[in-house]
Every structure is written in structure tokens, then in C-alpha cells.
Design an enzyme around this catalytic site. Structure first.
Site, PDB file in Angstrom:
ATOM      1  N   GLU A 164      45.383 -24.287 -54.684  1.00 11.77           N
ATOM      2  CA  GLU A 164      44.555 -25.492 -54.825  1.00 11.77           C
ATOM      3  C   GLU A 164      44.555 -26.015 -56.258  1.00 11.77           C
ATOM      4  O   GLU A 164      44.644 -27.217 -56.486  1.00 11.77           O
ATOM      5  CB  GLU A 164      43.130 -25.207 -54.343  1.00 11.77           C
ATOM      6  CG  GLU A 164      43.041 -24.847 -52.861  1.00 11.77           C
ATOM      7  CD  GLU A 164      43.541 -25.943 -51.932  1.00 11.77           C
ATOM      8  OE1 GLU A 164      43.529 -27.127 -52.339  1.00 11.77           O
ATOM      9  OE2 GLU A 164      43.963 -25.639 -50.811  1.00 11.77           O
ATOM     10  N   HIS A 218      52.490 -30.013 -45.011  1.00  8.76           N
ATOM     11  CA  HIS A 218      52.516 -28.555 -44.838  1.00  8.76           C
ATOM     12  C   HIS A 218      53.649 -28.096 -43.938  1.00  8.76           C
ATOM     13  O   HIS A 218      53.988 -26.909 -43.928  1.00  8.76           O
ATOM     14  CB  HIS A 218      51.208 -28.054 -44.226  1.00  8.76           C
ATOM     15  CG  HIS A 218      49.997 -28.300 -45.066  1.00  8.76           C
ATOM     16  ND1 HIS A 218      49.221 -29.420 -44.937  1.00  8.76           N
ATOM     17  CD2 HIS A 218      49.450 -27.576 -46.067  1.00  8.76           C
ATOM     18  CE1 HIS A 218      48.223 -29.361 -45.809  1.00  8.76           C
ATOM     19  NE2 HIS A 218      48.343 -28.264 -46.510  1.00  8.76           N
TER      20      HIS A 218
HETATM   21 ZN   LIG Z   1      47.864 -27.679 -50.336  1.00 10.03          ZN
END
Ligand SMILES: [Zn+2]
Length: 342
Positions: free
Chosen positions: A168, A265
Site C-alpha cells: 500500500e 490486479h
Molecule cells: Zn494495490
């Protein structure tokens, strides 16, 4: 300059859990609350003022200091300040884990890549624990790192894997460097850089190199019934999980599996594997130096081929300076070629 909010557990997994949890005897409410809260965060992205600074060490601006907040299970960030930079460990394990995770990420970027916190200007690192109620996710909201507790059936506390925090915070680094947009190939690269440096921070903490690492993302946040599964595999994208609760890992490992317009993703697996192949040959830190140099020279709408070119070019410059091995440019080109990027 807020970038896109990145949720650690991607929506295709959360959606699968929400659809199937009830039928499987799991707490469908936790998954539903997670989905609803995530949507709310996307819209609001609000920041509350810090409330209780007394007796705790205040952050020194520009020093990359850490501040950990306890959100007391409310769906609001910026709760009670419970540990500042240099303060002693507290009783709550997740507070200390968040503090350590932010610290490990900061130190990896400083020692290995020569970067001073997220913005390269010593930005204060804010972390929130106990966000929400059985919240099955973690996220970077552009200003702070927020961890849920998990529901203990599918996921456990998101501070338990340093991957989470490193992944993150790297979104923050990307936001301050290339500024890659969050769609298609640029989005997939944005995601991949987060996994790449997350894997490196994991190795930094474990003191291992590429050949001794599992190259899994998120394996430590899986709750006991999910033991052995992970969120992504960088070595073999598409093999991280396969079970009735999470579904089957749909990540692409090669350009032939690229999904146009697909979730970042999914397509990030291609770049992840290119990095893995580079790291196995060059070592993780030399490979990280090359990819970081590329990230600093990429731009918001860059494509995979731009990244491949820049990585080879930066490998050449770094090898000339003796900072990576002489054959690094060839290794980089071969790695990208193996995943179908010319
Ligand atoms: Zn990410």
C-alpha cells in the site's frame, strides 16, 4: 495529490466471498459490510483530525516519523493516537505490527533505494488499526495506511503480513513518481510495482534473497481455514488460490492472457513475473534498483513496452556504475520477453 484508493484484497475476491459465504456457512455479513464500507471509503475519503496527542510523541515533519491510530472498530479513520515514533511498544499486537511494518517499509526504501519516505521528503507515515467491524481489507487512501481486523474465517488482522503495508505504501511512492493511472497497462504496472516492492520488503525483513523467498503476496493474512492460500503468486501468477470461498486465482502470467480493460490486479501478474525472473537471476535488491529507476522515469499513461525499455536502459546505466551485474540489461530483456513483452 491523492491517487486512486487501492484496496489490498481486490474486488473480484471480495465479491466472490460476498456471493458464496452464506452458502458455505461463513459470516456473509462481514463480507457484505466490507463491500459496503469500501464503497463508502471510495466516495468519502475523509480525514478526521487527530484527537489525543497528549503523552505521545508528536511527529517531526519531514523525518518520516510514524504515528499509529486506533479507530476503535468504527468505519472512520484518524481515531486515537496510540503510538508515535520512538514510543515503547504497547499491549496491542496489531498496533506494534503496524508500527513495525511501516518502519520496515521506510527502511527498505531508505537503505536499498535511497528514498526518504513516500514522497522522498520524509513524509510522516500514518497508520490506522482496528478500522471497522470484522473488516476484510486494508487500504491506502492517499494519505494514510488503514488496516481492518479481518473476520478470522477468511482473513485475519491485516497488520500480520508486512506485504500489506509495503504494497500500500508503494502506491504512495508511485503516486509521487510515475503517477501511473489506474487502468489497463498503466494500472497493471501501478499494481505490479506495489507487489514488487512488497516482496522486496518481505525479503528485507526475513533477510533472504530471491531464491529463498516464496514470492507470495498476502499469505500471512489468510485465516486458519484458508491456510496455504495467498492473494497472489509472483512466481506463478494464477496459482495463488483455488477454493470455494475465494474462487480460483484469475491472474494473467503472460501477455497471451492479458485482459484488455481488465482489473489492474489481474494483468499485474505479467509484470510481477517479469520482476520475479529478473530477481532470480540478478538478486532481488539489484532488480529492485533497476525497476525503481524505471518507475522514476515512467509517466502516467506508460505501457508495458515502455517499462521494459526503461528497465533495460536503467540496467545498462546501473551496470556501468557497478551497482548491478554486467549482464543485467540482457537478463531484463530476457525476462520481459519470457512474459510476452518484446
Ligand atoms: Zn494495490
Amino acid at each position: 495529490m491523492p491517487g486512486p484508493i487501492c484496496f489490498y484484497v481486490p474486488s473480484h475476491i471480495i465479491d466472490h466471498i460476498a456471493r458464496h459465504a452464506g452458502r458455505l456457512g461463513l459470516d456473509a455479513d462481514a463480507a457484505r459490510r466490507t463491500a459496503v464500507a469500501s464503497a463508502a471509503v471510495r466516495e468519502q475519503r475523509r480525514m478526521l483530525a487527530m484527537t489525543s496527542m497528549d503523552a505521545l510523541t508528536a511527529a517531526r515533519p519531514g523525518q518520516g516519523d510514524r504515528q499509529i491510530f486506533d479507530d476503535h472498530h468504527r468505519f472512520e479513520t484518524g481515531g486515537e493516537l496510540v503510538r508515535g515514533e520512538g514510543d515503547d511498544p504497547v499491549a496491542a499486537a496489531n498496533v506494534n505490527a503496524a508500527y513495525d511494518g511501516l518502519g520496515a517499509t521506510r527502511e527498505f526504501f531508505r537503505e536499498v533505494l535511497g528514498r526518504d519516505s513516500i514522497d522522498d521528503a520524509g513524509m510522516t507515515l500514518l497508520g490506522d488499526v482496528n478500522y471497522g467491524d470484522g473488516y476484510d481489507n486494508a487500504f491506502w487512501d492517499g494519505t494514510r495506511m488503514v488496516f481492518g481486523n479481518g473476520d478470522d474465517q477468511i482473513f485475519q488482522d491485516f497488520t500480520r503480513d508486512v506485504d500489506v503495508c509495503a504494497h500500500e505504501l508503494t502506491h504512495g511512492v508511485t503516486q509521487y513518481t510515475a503517477g501511473l493511472v489506474y487502468t489497463d497497462q498503466a494500472g497493471a504496472m501501478n499494481e505490479a510495482f506495489s507487489d514488487i516492492f512488497a516482496a522486496c520488503v518481505d525479503q528485507f525483513v526475513q533477510k533472504v534473497d530471491a531464491g529463498e523467498h516464496n514470492w507470495l503476496i498476502g499469505e500471512e493474512v489468510m485465516a486458519a481455514p484458508m491456510y496455504g492460500e495467498a492473494i497472489r503468486s509472483m512466481a506463478h501468477p494464477g496459482t495463488a488460490y483455488d477454493n470455494p470461498v475465494l474462487g480460483k486465482d484469475p491472474q494473467a502470467a503472460h501477455m497471451s492472457e492479458y485482459v484488455p480493460g481488465g482489473d489492474p490486479h489481474l494483468n499485474s501478474g505479467i509484470m510481477n513475473r517479469a520482476f520475479y525472473l529478473s530477481a532470480i537471476d540478478l538478486g532481488s535488491y539489484p532488480a529492485a534498483k533497476i525497476f525503481y529507476a524505471a518507475l522514476r522515469n515512467l509517466w502516467p499513461q506508460a505501457q508495458f513496452t515502455d517499462c521494459a525499455y526503461l528497465c533495460a536502459e536503467q540496467a545498462r546505466l546501473l551496470s556501468r556504475d557497478g551497482r548491478v551485474s554486467r549482464h543485467a540489461p540482457q537478463t531484463i530483456r530476457a525476462a520481459f520477453r519470457e512474459v510476452g513483452i518484446p
